[in-house]
Design a protein around this motif. Structure first.
Motif, PDB file in Angstrom:
ATOM      1  N   LYS A   7       0.805  -1.183  -0.042  1.00  0.00           N
ATOM      2  CA  LYS A   7       0.049   0.065   0.075  1.00  0.00           C
ATOM      3  C   LYS A   7       0.945   1.307   0.034  1.00  0.00           C
ATOM      4  O   LYS A   7       2.037   1.203   0.406  1.00  0.00           O
ATOM      5  N   THR A  55       1.765 -15.541   1.695  1.00  0.00           N
ATOM      6  CA  THR A  55       1.039 -15.670   0.343  1.00  0.00           C
ATOM      7  C   THR A  55       2.344 -16.155  -0.777  1.00  0.00           C
ATOM      8  O   THR A  55       3.182 -16.201  -0.095  1.00  0.00           O
ATOM      9  N   GLN A  79       3.612 -14.571  -2.638  1.00  0.00           N
ATOM     10  CA  GLN A  79       4.719 -13.444  -2.965  1.00  0.00           C
ATOM     11  C   GLN A  79       5.595 -13.138  -1.649  1.00  0.00           C
ATOM     12  O   GLN A  79       6.568 -12.701  -1.497  1.00  0.00           O
ATOM     13  N   ASP A 127      -9.703 -10.422   1.021  1.00  0.00           N
ATOM     14  CA  ASP A 127      -9.471 -10.618  -0.612  1.00  0.00           C
ATOM     15  C   ASP A 127      -8.845 -11.785  -0.754  1.00  0.00           C
ATOM     16  O   ASP A 127      -7.526 -11.907  -0.649  1.00  0.00           O
ATOM     17  N   LYS A 157      -5.544 -11.663  -2.927  1.00  0.00           N
ATOM     18  CA  LYS A 157      -4.167 -10.983  -1.959  1.00  0.00           C
ATOM     19  C   LYS A 157      -3.754 -12.160  -1.066  1.00  0.00           C
ATOM     20  O   LYS A 157      -2.814 -11.925  -0.804  1.00  0.00           O
TER      21      LYS A 157
END
Length: 332
Positions: free
Chosen positions: A185, A219, A221, A327, A330
């Motif tokens: 963000k 995640t 990532q 989400d 994500k």
């Protein structure tokens, strides 16, 4: 919120809503059921009981497996305990958005942030060594190999500036530390943050940090986000604190960085694998503090989490957007 719910009622959004909850919540939800007659609450005693009752439920509170979700033909909402959702985000109904997933992100921030600093202070003040001396009834002297570190003026990097990361940053500021936040963000500089960066700037900013705290969800990532290259980029003698997920840290690379004295220490509430095998080298390291994935525990946790569930039950009854939505794309 009451005004929003009242408006939803005027629009006729409230219709019969069936929600399946654990037996242990009967007392907590009695009042919200009374205030929201459209809620039809049913309760389950165990996973088998839940599976037998899930067919008519539109909402479910608990920790489902994918089979339970598939059996819940009418399910539109599932609330899971905990903040991590990696085991649920890949379920078909969650992934395609037909079932809304909510969790306890944000609610668990205070206790996990406290725990992160408990781990850090155990290292910087060499508390583990003193506790070992206490167990022997000895007036222990500090081991010079583990220096006593003052936090004031040091720099803490928090990776993942969400409900937990923001609380870690607040505590760091109270200790007089500078704070760098790494997050996808866009974050404004504030009284809490001195610098921000995106995940692709992690390696560039790591040399500035004396302490690195992982608060990110697991995640694709973030898996092994802290590995050989990242430990190489860190200051000699810096500390790694992990209160997120064990797989965020490459365990083999961490062990090597500790053995080579690149890192000053590590505080781990989570590990990979979890639990660690009894013969794992991390257990024997004097500059490592390990706790058994319990940073979430708190005397105030239940009250905060009950408040969220009660709020979302009311919102679900009136067709209002639920709080703490995940989400699935994500993973948080």
């Amino acid at each position: 919120m009451k005004a929003v719910l009242a408006f939803a009622c005027l629009l006729g959004a409230a219709s019969a809503q069936s929600v399946l909850l654990p037996d242990s919540m009967k007392e907590e939800v009695a009042q919200v059921a009374k205030e929201n007659p459209s809620l039809k609450l049913e309760f389950y005693s165990n996973s088998r009981d839940a599976r037998e009752k899930i067919a008519t439920a539109e909402g479910y509170i608990g920790s489902p497996d994918e089979g339970l979700l598939e059996a819940g033909a009418k399910l539109r909402w599932v609330h899971v305990h905990g903040a991590g959702v990696e085991r649920y985000a890949s379920f078909a109904k969650i992934k395609d958005g037909s079932v809304t997933l909510t969790n306890f992100k944000i609610q668990q921030g205070p206790e996990i942030a406290d725990h992160a600093f408990a781990l850090l202070l155990s290292l910087t003040r060499n508390m583990a060594a003193f506790h070992r001396a206490q167990e022997k009834g000895a007036w222990g002297q500090n081991d010079a190999r583990l220096p006593m570190i003052e936090l004031r003026g040091r720099t803490l990097m928090v990776i993942g500036y969400g409900g937990i990361g923001t609380q870690v940053a607040e505590r760091a500021k109270a200790f007089g530390m500078k704070v760098i936040a790494i997050d996808p963000k866009d974050l404004p500089i504030s009284q809490t943050l001195d610098k921000t960066g995106k995940p692709d700037e992690l390696n560039e900013l790591l040399p500035e940090a004396d302490v690195v705290v992982s608060c990110v969800p697991l995640t694709p990532q973030t898996e092994k986000m802290l590995s050989t290259a990242q430990f190489a980029a860190m200051k000699k003698g810096s500390y790694v604190i992990n209160v997120s997920r064990g797989k965020v840290v490459d365990t083999d690379a961490l062990v090597k960085a500790l053995q080579e004295k690149k890192l000053g220490g590590a505080g781990l509430d989570v590990t990979d694998p979890e639990p660690l095998p009894q013969d794992h080298p991390l257990w024997k390291m004097q500059n490592v503090v390990i706790t058994p994935h319990l940073a979430w525990a708190s005397d105030q946790r239940d009250d905060r989490q009950d408040d969220l569930i009660l709020t979302n039950l009311s919102r679900f009854a009136h067709g209002v957007t639920l709080k703490n939505r995940v989400d699935p794309a994500k993973g948080y």
